[in-house]
Design a protein around this motif. Structure first.
Motif, PDB file in Angstrom:
ATOM      1  N   ARG A   1       0.809  -1.224   0.000  1.00 35.42           N
ATOM      2  CA  ARG A   1       0.000   0.000   0.000  1.00 35.42           C
ATOM      3  C   ARG A   1       0.842   1.274   0.000  1.00 35.42           C
ATOM      4  O   ARG A   1       0.302   2.376  -0.020  1.00 35.42           O
ATOM      5  N   ARG A   2       2.160   1.124   0.034  1.00 36.97           N
ATOM      6  CA  ARG A   2       3.102   2.255  -0.065  1.00 36.97           C
ATOM      7  C   ARG A   2       2.930   3.269   1.053  1.00 36.97           C
ATOM      8  O   ARG A   2       3.115   4.483   0.860  1.00 36.97           O
ATOM      9  N   MET A   3       2.595   2.791   2.247  1.00 33.42           N
ATOM     10  CA  MET A   3       2.486   3.689   3.390  1.00 33.42           C
ATOM     11  C   MET A   3       3.878   3.908   3.971  1.00 33.42           C
ATOM     12  O   MET A   3       4.788   3.096   3.796  1.00 33.42           O
TER      13      MET A   3
ATOM     14  N   THR B   1      -0.811   5.027  13.730  1.00 38.44           N
ATOM     15  CA  THR B   1       0.161   5.830  13.001  1.00 38.44           C
ATOM     16  C   THR B   1       1.479   5.066  12.906  1.00 38.44           C
ATOM     17  O   THR B   1       2.010   4.619  13.929  1.00 38.44           O
ATOM     18  N   ILE B   2       1.965   4.897  11.690  1.00 32.65           N
ATOM     19  CA  ILE B   2       3.241   4.201  11.501  1.00 32.65           C
ATOM     20  C   ILE B   2       4.377   5.075  12.034  1.00 32.65           C
ATOM     21  O   ILE B   2       4.500   6.241  11.674  1.00 32.65           O
ATOM     22  N   VAL B   3       5.193   4.504  12.897  1.00 32.30           N
ATOM     23  CA  VAL B   3       6.314   5.232  13.497  1.00 32.30           C
ATOM     24  C   VAL B   3       7.616   4.891  12.784  1.00 32.30           C
ATOM     25  O   VAL B   3       8.352   5.779  12.334  1.00 32.30           O
ATOM     26  N   SER B   4       7.910   3.603  12.664  1.00 28.21           N
ATOM     27  CA  SER B   4       9.161   3.190  12.010  1.00 28.21           C
ATOM     28  C   SER B   4       9.060   1.730  11.605  1.00 28.21           C
ATOM     29  O   SER B   4       8.259   0.970  12.149  1.00 28.21           O
ATOM     30  N   ARG B   5       9.883   1.351  10.646  1.00 31.17           N
ATOM     31  CA  ARG B   5       9.938  -0.039  10.222  1.00 31.17           C
ATOM     32  C   ARG B   5      11.186  -0.701  10.789  1.00 31.17           C
ATOM     33  O   ARG B   5      12.253  -0.104  10.831  1.00 31.17           O
TER      34      ARG B   5
ATOM     35  N   ASN C   1      13.273  -4.756  11.200  1.00 28.73           N
ATOM     36  CA  ASN C   1      13.438  -6.024  10.487  1.00 28.73           C
ATOM     37  C   ASN C   1      12.300  -7.001  10.781  1.00 28.73           C
ATOM     38  O   ASN C   1      11.866  -7.750   9.920  1.00 28.73           O
ATOM     39  N   GLU C   2      11.821  -6.972  12.036  1.00 29.55           N
ATOM     40  CA  GLU C   2      10.794  -7.921  12.438  1.00 29.55           C
ATOM     41  C   GLU C   2       9.374  -7.404  12.212  1.00 29.55           C
ATOM     42  O   GLU C   2       8.404  -8.085  12.512  1.00 29.55           O
ATOM     43  N   GLY C   3       9.222  -6.191  11.698  1.00 31.94           N
ATOM     44  CA  GLY C   3       7.892  -5.643  11.463  1.00 31.94           C
ATOM     45  C   GLY C   3       7.918  -4.128  11.408  1.00 31.94           C
ATOM     46  O   GLY C   3       8.809  -3.533  10.807  1.00 31.94           O
ATOM     47  N   ALA C   4       6.948  -3.506  12.066  1.00 33.83           N
ATOM     48  CA  ALA C   4       6.886  -2.044  12.093  1.00 33.83           C
ATOM     49  C   ALA C   4       6.239  -1.590  13.393  1.00 33.83           C
ATOM     50  O   ALA C   4       5.271  -2.205  13.873  1.00 33.83           O
ATOM     51  N   HIS C   5       6.768  -0.510  13.968  1.00 33.70           N
ATOM     52  CA  HIS C   5       6.199   0.075  15.175  1.00 33.70           C
ATOM     53  C   HIS C   5       5.087   1.053  14.791  1.00 33.70           C
ATOM     54  O   HIS C   5       5.253   1.870  13.875  1.00 33.70           O
ATOM     55  N   VAL C   6       3.963   0.964  15.508  1.00 34.80           N
ATOM     56  CA  VAL C   6       2.857   1.894  15.275  1.00 34.80           C
ATOM     57  C   VAL C   6       2.389   2.474  16.607  1.00 34.80           C
ATOM     58  O   VAL C   6       2.522   1.845  17.659  1.00 34.80           O
ATOM     59  N   ARG C   7       1.847   3.686  16.543  1.00 35.55           N
ATOM     60  CA  ARG C   7       1.250   4.344  17.706  1.00 35.55           C
ATOM     61  C   ARG C   7      -0.254   4.136  17.637  1.00 35.55           C
ATOM     62  O   ARG C   7      -0.869   4.285  16.577  1.00 35.55           O
ATOM     63  N   LEU C   8      -0.864   3.801  18.758  1.00 33.52           N
ATOM     64  CA  LEU C   8      -2.290   3.478  18.809  1.00 33.52           C
ATOM     65  C   LEU C   8      -3.090   4.579  19.488  1.00 33.52           C
ATOM     66  O   LEU C   8      -2.685   5.121  20.513  1.00 33.52           O
ATOM     67  N   GLU C   9      -4.240   4.887  18.906  1.00 33.97           N
ATOM     68  CA  GLU C   9      -5.199   5.821  19.514  1.00 33.97           C
ATOM     69  C   GLU C   9      -6.577   5.173  19.441  1.00 33.97           C
ATOM     70  O   GLU C   9      -7.063   4.823  18.364  1.00 33.97           O
ATOM     71  N   SER C  10      -7.217   4.983  20.581  1.00 36.88           N
ATOM     72  CA  SER C  10      -8.508   4.316  20.623  1.00 36.88           C
ATOM     73  C   SER C  10      -9.582   5.177  19.972  1.00 36.88           C
ATOM     74  O   SER C  10      -9.675   6.382  20.236  1.00 36.88           O
ATOM     75  N   ILE C  11     -10.399   4.559  19.104  1.00 33.83           N
ATOM     76  CA  ILE C  11     -11.513   5.275  18.465  1.00 33.83           C
ATOM     77  C   ILE C  11     -12.797   4.471  18.584  1.00 33.83           C
ATOM     78  O   ILE C  11     -13.720   4.655  17.808  1.00 33.83           O
TER      79      ILE C  11
END
Length: 260
Positions: A30-32, A51-55, A57-67
């Motif tokens: 998806r080219r995010m 929100t994608i924070v960084s990639r 080797n084992e995956g990607a870190h994301v920030r979570l906000e409850s909606i």
């Protein structure tokens, strides 16, 4: 993928590490990129803005906000809730039934062991089988975008079924229980008649390849399951499950339209 489903429960969490497969889909397909936002749910139904924070080797870190909406529980109470009680079929048929049940927005799947079941659940393999089935559900949720978060429980003996259904809100007082029977046309009631005054919860029971034994039939009847026999040729077990779910959904939708 129509939606991203996180394993487990993440309510209250503010960060999460995506697995490599999901990270590849979001970033490479998806080219995010870092800073981009997507929505996801966890297996408990909580929804998040991610929100994608960084990639890594084992995956990607994301920030979570409850909606998660405040009225989610009220919305679910108004919607049709379906439990599929499926006598264990042999081979890989159950995998197909699980995937299709998710696509049809079944809320609960209860594998049950009846007299004529060829398949058995060895106790030492019960946990691994349950985890595998949960992975199938998660993949089907992501591919279909179903709004119903299907839950599956460990395989139960018929003697345990009533307790399992009651624990998940499908008790006989507040839900309709229907046994789809391959041969009992004499005691069968039309599906429209059974569903005419139903609550918004329906438990559908489908037998194994060998059908229900007399003991199975009596036990299910004592639990409040009423009989419906679909006229026509005998269906394969995987066909019968999808037919039953679709028929109940179609009639419930018609009823909703008529009552407007």
């Amino acid at each position: 993928m129509r939606q991203i489903v996180f394993p487990g429960a993440l309510r209250g969490k503010t960060a999460y590490l995506l697995d490599a497969k999901t990270a590849h889909y979001l970033i490479d397909v998806r080219r995010m990129k870092a800073g981009d936002v997507f929505e996801a749910i966890d297996e408990e139904g909580s929804r998040f803005r991610c929100t994608i924070v960084s990639r890594e080797n084992e995956g990607a870190h994301v920030r979570l906000e409850s909606i998660e909406p405040d009225d989610l529980a009220a919305q679910q109470d108004r919607q049709l809730q379906i439990a599929l009680v499926q006598a264990l079929p042999k081979g890989q048929k159950f995998d197909l039934i699980i995937r299709q049940a998710v696509e049809l927005e079944v809320n609960l799947i209860v594998p049950v062991i009846t007299k004529f079941c060829v398949a058995e659940e060895a106790p030492e393999r019960a946990h691994s089988k349950l985890e595998r089935r949960r992975r199938i559900i998660r993949e089907a949720l992501q591919q279909s975008g179903s709004s119903a978060l299907t839950e599956i429980v460990p395989a139960a003996r018929l003697s345990e079924l009533d307790k399992v259904l009651c624990e998940h809100g499908f008790d006989r007082e507040n839900s309709l229980r229907i046994m789809f029977h391959e041969s009992d046309a004499a005691n069968s009631k039309p599906l429209h008649e059974l569903l005419a005054h139903m609550q918004n919860r329906v438990a559908i029971c489908i037998g194994p390849e060998g059908g229900f034994s007399e003991e199975d039939y009596s036990a299910l009847a004592e639990m409040g399951f009423m009989v419906h026999h679909a006229q026509g040729p005998i269906m394969r077990v995987e066909t019968a499950a999808i037919f039953a779910i679709s028929a109940v959904r179609a009639i419930a939708l018609e009823r909703e339209i008529w009552n407007r």
